[in-house]
Design an enzyme around this catalytic site. Structure first.
Site, short mmCIF file in Angstrom:
data_model
loop_
_atom_site.label_atom_id
_atom_site.label_comp_id
_atom_site.label_asym_id
_atom_site.label_seq_id
_atom_site.Cartn_x
_atom_site.Cartn_y
_atom_site.Cartn_z
N SER A 113 10.30 -11.21 13.52
CA SER A 113 11.38 -10.31 13.92
C SER A 113 12.08 -10.81 15.17
O SER A 113 11.47 -11.39 16.06
CB SER A 113 10.77 -8.94 14.22
OG SER A 113 11.67 -8.15 14.95
N ASN B 210 0.83 -1.22 0.00
CA ASN B 210 0.00 0.00 0.00
C ASN B 210 0.86 1.26 0.00
O ASN B 210 0.34 2.37 0.16
CB ASN B 210 -0.98 0.00 1.18
CG ASN B 210 -0.28 0.17 2.50
OD1 ASN B 210 0.95 0.24 2.56
ND2 ASN B 210 -1.04 0.26 3.58
N ASN C 177 18.55 -7.34 12.54
CA ASN C 177 18.53 -5.99 11.94
C ASN C 177 19.08 -6.02 10.51
O ASN C 177 20.28 -6.08 10.31
CB ASN C 177 19.31 -5.02 12.81
CG ASN C 177 18.58 -4.73 14.10
OD1 ASN C 177 18.20 -5.66 14.83
ND2 ASN C 177 18.32 -3.48 14.38
N TYR D 171 4.92 -3.91 18.68
CA TYR D 171 5.37 -4.51 17.41
C TYR D 171 5.87 -5.95 17.65
O TYR D 171 5.53 -6.88 16.91
CB TYR D 171 6.48 -3.64 16.80
CG TYR D 171 7.23 -4.28 15.68
CD1 TYR D 171 6.65 -4.41 14.42
CD2 TYR D 171 8.53 -4.77 15.86
CE1 TYR D 171 7.34 -5.01 13.37
CE2 TYR D 171 9.23 -5.35 14.82
CZ TYR D 171 8.63 -5.48 13.58
OH TYR D 171 9.31 -6.07 12.55
N ALA E 138 4.62 -7.57 4.33
CA ALA E 138 3.98 -6.28 4.59
C ALA E 138 3.72 -6.13 6.09
O ALA E 138 3.21 -7.04 6.74
CB ALA E 138 2.65 -6.21 3.83
N ILE F 244 22.76 9.17 19.46
CA ILE F 244 22.88 7.84 20.08
C ILE F 244 21.97 7.77 21.30
O ILE F 244 22.07 8.62 22.20
CB ILE F 244 24.34 7.54 20.46
CG1 ILE F 244 25.20 7.56 19.18
CG2 ILE F 244 24.46 6.22 21.22
CD1 ILE F 244 26.65 7.22 19.38
C1 UD1 Z 1 14.84 -2.99 14.02
C2 UD1 Z 1 13.72 -2.75 13.02
C3 UD1 Z 1 12.56 -3.64 13.28
C4 UD1 Z 1 13.05 -5.08 13.24
C5 UD1 Z 1 14.14 -5.26 14.29
C6 UD1 Z 1 14.72 -6.65 14.21
C7 UD1 Z 1 13.77 -0.54 12.06
C8 UD1 Z 1 13.29 0.86 12.13
N1 UD1 Z 1 13.34 -1.36 13.04
O1 UD1 Z 1 14.47 -2.51 15.31
O2 UD1 Z 1 11.57 -3.47 12.30
O3 UD1 Z 1 12.03 -5.99 13.44
O4 UD1 Z 1 15.19 -4.35 14.03
O5 UD1 Z 1 15.69 -6.81 15.16
O6 UD1 Z 1 14.48 -0.91 11.19
N2 UD1 Z 1 19.58 3.97 17.74
C9 UD1 Z 1 20.34 5.05 18.12
N3 UD1 Z 1 20.14 6.24 17.49
C10 UD1 Z 1 19.22 6.39 16.48
C11 UD1 Z 1 18.44 5.28 16.10
C12 UD1 Z 1 18.63 4.09 16.77
O7 UD1 Z 1 21.17 4.97 19.04
O8 UD1 Z 1 19.10 7.50 15.96
C13 UD1 Z 1 19.79 2.69 18.42
C14 UD1 Z 1 18.51 2.19 19.09
O9 UD1 Z 1 18.43 2.69 20.39
C15 UD1 Z 1 18.72 0.68 19.04
C16 UD1 Z 1 19.60 0.44 17.82
O10 UD1 Z 1 20.13 1.71 17.46
O11 UD1 Z 1 19.39 0.26 20.20
C17 UD1 Z 1 18.85 -0.11 16.64
O12 UD1 Z 1 17.71 0.68 16.42
P1 UD1 Z 1 16.83 0.58 15.09
O13 UD1 Z 1 17.71 0.65 13.92
O14 UD1 Z 1 15.73 1.57 15.22
O15 UD1 Z 1 16.31 -0.92 15.11
P2 UD1 Z 1 15.57 -1.82 16.21
O16 UD1 Z 1 14.89 -1.01 17.22
O17 UD1 Z 1 16.59 -2.80 16.68
#
Ligand code: UD1
Length: 304
Positions: A115, A32, A168, A139, A72, A199
């Site tokens: 996931s 979608n 990830n 989620y 999806a 971070i």
């Molecule tokens: C991600 C996925 C999720 C998936 C999961 C599988 C995304 C948005 N989410 O979640 O769909 O099911 O992996 O494991 O892809 N972080 C920072 N700074 C930032 C953004 C993130 O420090 O600006 C840190 C977060 O606190 C986290 C880590 O990076 O500890 C990973 O974050 P993110 O990439 O958002 O993924 P997940 O939350 O692990």
């Protein structure tokens, strides 16, 4: 084969579609375009702009389909915390709709994108499929419910549904344009704009980052493997784990440390013994090499 991919305009889905078309399959995409992009859809795929919770509209597309990949979803954890109702509608009811349509069409097999977030925080690493799930955000719980339906429906209706717990996933086409983007997409954009890398917490949280090509390999092997009966839950990760501080080192530039993010898991690292055993799969791309490829893709993207 005739293959249907939900979420085929998304990051993982579109790479999967490309590979299936390369293997000469006929591919039908349902998306979608909320997070998926039309430009990602392989022109040889047949595209339908539909919501997966609209059962009556999606049902006819499953006729004569051999395999279904259900990718999806609303996959952003923060959105699921803000709106557990709407995200449950898509991630739970939408998933049941896709399973039901696949069952009624008597497809050969369904692969469901689950996931690693279903593990939540565990006492031990690496994360093994037989550990007790511990979701810490909506989620994660929605994905766990999807897995449970996959098991139940396999038993009830005899159509094999297999859940892959993706860790990830990163690679070209990763989302870079929103606050909800995954950390690699966000950091690349922040660096390019001369902003500090944000971070959350002390940056010592770790993630198992798995390169897109390896994930697509595993996903297609799960479609083909004769060892799968349905109902299985299988980790798909690199088996290695890196801290967010290390990722920031590899990207470079200034950093800004912020409060820890709500609903965040501390550590993930996949035990991939089961995937190796069930479909002789082995991740090939190291984190450093994968990141080099994403950086290259990103550079080209912002030049255009
Ligand atoms: C991600 C996925 C999720 C998936 C999961 C599988 C995304 C948005 N989410 O979640 O769909 O099911 O992996 O494991 O892809 N972080 C920072 N700074 C930032 C953004 C993130 O420090 O600006 C840190 C977060 O606190 C986290 C880590 O990076 O500890 C990973 O974050 P993110 O990439 O958002 O993924 P997940 O939350 O692990």
């Amino acid at each position: 084969m005739r293959i249907l991919v939900t979420g085929g305009a998304g990051f993982i889905g579109s790479h999967l579609v490309d590979r299936l078309i390369k293997e000469n399959h006929k591919v039908i995409v349902i998306d979608n375009l909320t997070t998926g992009k039309e430009e990602n859809i392989n022109p040889q795929a047949e595209f339908h702009n539909l919501d997966i919770y609209d059962f009556e509209k999606i049902k006819p597309l499953f006729e004569k389909i051999d395999f279904v990949f259900h990718l999806a979803a609303i996959s952003q954890i923060l959105i699921s915390i803000k709106d557990p109702v709407e995200t449950s509608k898509v991630n739970i009811l939408g998933t049941i709709n896709v399973f039901k349509a696949a069952i009624e069409a008597k497809v050969k097999r369904v692969i469901f994108a689950s996931s690693s977030s279903v593990y939540g925080n565990q006492e031990k690493l690496p994360l093994k499929e037989n550990m007790r799930p511990n979701p810490v955000n909506p989620y994660a719980l929605q994905k766990l419910v999807g897995e449970q339906f996959a098991k139940l429906f396999t038993k009830l209706y005899g159509i094999p549904i297999i859940s892959l717990r993706y860790f990830n996933v990163y690679g070209p086409r990763i989302n870079i344009n929103s606050d909800y983007s995954s950390v690699i997409g966000k950091f690349l954009k922040q660096k390019a704009e001369g902003k500090p890398l944000t971070i959350f917490g002390n940056g010592e949280q770790t993630r198992d980052f798995c390169y897109i090509d390896d994930v697509v390999d595993a996903t297609i092997k799960a479609m083909k493997s004769k060892k799968l009966k349905g109902g299985e839950v299988i980790n798909i990760g690199s088996g290695k784990s890196y801290s967010i501080n290390y990722l920031a080192d590899l990207i470079g530039g200034k950093r800004k440390y912020l409060a820890p993010r709500e609903g965040d898991v501390k550590h993930t690292q996949a035990d991939i013994t089961l995937a190796k055993k069930l479909f002789t799969w082995q991740p090939k791309v190291s984190f450093e090499e994968g990141l080099r490829r994403v950086k290259e893709w990103f550079k080209k993207k912002i030049q255009n």
